[in-house]
Design an enzyme around this catalytic site. Structure first.
Site, PDB file in Angstrom:
ATOM      1  N   ASN A   1      30.885  99.893 101.061  1.00  0.00           N
ATOM      2  CA  ASN A   1      31.809  98.647 101.112  1.00  0.00           C
ATOM      3  C   ASN A   1      31.755  98.082  99.660  1.00  0.00           C
ATOM      4  O   ASN A   1      31.112  98.561  98.920  1.00  0.00           O
ATOM      5  CB  ASN A   1      31.558  97.722 102.241  1.00  0.00           C
ATOM      6  CG  ASN A   1      32.745  97.209 102.651  1.00  0.00           C
ATOM      7  OD1 ASN A   1      33.656  96.991 102.038  1.00  0.00           O
ATOM      8  ND2 ASN A   1      32.941  96.852 103.849  1.00  0.00           N
TER       9      ASN A   1
ATOM     10  N   THR B   1      11.162  97.015 102.447  1.00  0.00           N
ATOM     11  CA  THR B   1      10.362  97.197 101.562  1.00  0.00           C
ATOM     12  C   THR B   1       9.460  98.612 102.116  1.00  0.00           C
ATOM     13  O   THR B   1       8.571  98.850 101.082  1.00  0.00           O
ATOM     14  CB  THR B   1       9.146  95.962 101.582  1.00  0.00           C
ATOM     15  OG1 THR B   1       8.563  95.815 102.609  1.00  0.00           O
ATOM     16  CG2 THR B   1       9.663  94.767 101.013  1.00  0.00           C
ATOM     17  N   LYS B   2       9.605  99.008 103.321  1.00  0.00           N
ATOM     18  CA  LYS B   2       8.587 100.089 103.752  1.00  0.00           C
ATOM     19  C   LYS B   2       9.557 100.965 104.520  1.00  0.00           C
ATOM     20  O   LYS B   2      10.801 100.695 104.847  1.00  0.00           O
ATOM     21  CB  LYS B   2       7.828  99.629 104.775  1.00  0.00           C
ATOM     22  CG  LYS B   2       6.637  98.621 104.106  1.00  0.00           C
ATOM     23  CD  LYS B   2       5.837  98.323 105.122  1.00  0.00           C
ATOM     24  CE  LYS B   2       4.522  97.266 104.339  1.00  0.00           C
ATOM     25  NZ  LYS B   2       3.726  96.642 105.291  1.00  0.00           N
TER      26      LYS B   2
ATOM     27  N   HIS C   1       9.588  98.224  87.250  1.00  0.00           N
ATOM     28  CA  HIS C   1       9.068  97.786  85.966  1.00  0.00           C
ATOM     29  C   HIS C   1       7.747  97.815  85.978  1.00  0.00           C
ATOM     30  O   HIS C   1       7.087  97.254  86.801  1.00  0.00           O
ATOM     31  CB  HIS C   1      10.029  96.577  85.461  1.00  0.00           C
ATOM     32  CG  HIS C   1      11.556  96.716  85.514  1.00  0.00           C
ATOM     33  ND1 HIS C   1      12.223  97.610  84.851  1.00  0.00           N
ATOM     34  CD2 HIS C   1      12.456  96.241  86.533  1.00  0.00           C
ATOM     35  CE1 HIS C   1      13.541  97.700  85.041  1.00  0.00           C
ATOM     36  NE2 HIS C   1      13.619  96.765  85.970  1.00  0.00           N
TER      37      HIS C   1
ATOM     38  N   GLY D   1      25.411  94.078 105.457  1.00  0.00           N
ATOM     39  CA  GLY D   1      25.900  93.371 104.070  1.00  0.00           C
ATOM     40  C   GLY D   1      24.802  92.938 103.354  1.00  0.00           C
ATOM     41  O   GLY D   1      23.840  92.255 104.149  1.00  0.00           O
TER      42      GLY D   1
END
Length: 188
Positions: free
Chosen positions: A83, A163-164, A113, A140
């Site tokens: 979307n 995150t996992k 980073h 979303g």
């Protein structure tokens, strides 16, 4: 033999994103993304022609606006829909399976980073792949972080930060995203 920054990026090693070869590749993607984002929706036919060629995704649909820095690291499965406002930072491979739906403003990140501020200022980063299975729904404004795999038929709630890894047939939500209950796979 000394590896180029692109070779280091592809190998999952620390590399400098401040590199002329990588800059040139980003310019190719910027042109394709720009064309896609400015085309009349009726002329896009699901995706601008330059972007479709860059991504090699014959049946995927990407609403504008869309952003990716390279494009060649993105593999979109059949009948997958992204979307408006999706961003895929594809410094590593991003594989999205068949019949997936990504809501507006979903963000997929591959780069991490360097923690050392001087190395970070020098553009040093490492890229980890993201893999999304088949028939996955990502709500979303969800954010998928580097190195994550999301299993088939999983659902990621809107606004979640993943995150996992997410197991198949699981619903996750929140920041950080956590399972909220197992979904049932029913056929109608």
């Amino acid at each position: 033999m000394v590896k180029s920054e692109r070779e280091k990026m592809a190998a999952g090693e620390w590399y400098s994103c401040l590199d002329p070869e990588l800059d040139a590749l980003r310019k190719v993607a910027q042109s394709a993304v720009h064309e896609h984002n400015l085309m009349h929706p009726g002329a896009r036919d699901g995706m601008g022609p330059s972007l479709r060629e860059l991504l090699n995704a014959p049946t995927a649909i990407i609403e504008a606006p869309f952003y990716c820095p390279y494009g060649f690291n993105i593999a979109l499965g059949d009948d997958t829909f992204l979307n408006a406002g999706c961003t895929i930072l594809d410094s590593a491979p991003v594989t999205i399976g068949d019949q997936c739906q990504l809501g507006p403003n979903v963000q997929i990140y591959c780069a991490e980073h360097h923690q050392d501020p001087d190395k970070r200022t020098a553009g040093l980063e490492i890229a980890l792949p993201v893999t999304i299975g088949n028939q996955v729904w990502i709500g979303g404004a969800a954010v998928i972080l580097p190195g994550v795999t999301i299993g088939d038929r999983a659902i990621v709630g809107a606004g979640s930060v993943v995150t996992k890894n997410v197991a198949a047939n699981t619903i996750v939500a929140g920041n950080p995203a956590k399972p909220i209950h197992r979904s049932r796979t029913t056929k109608s």
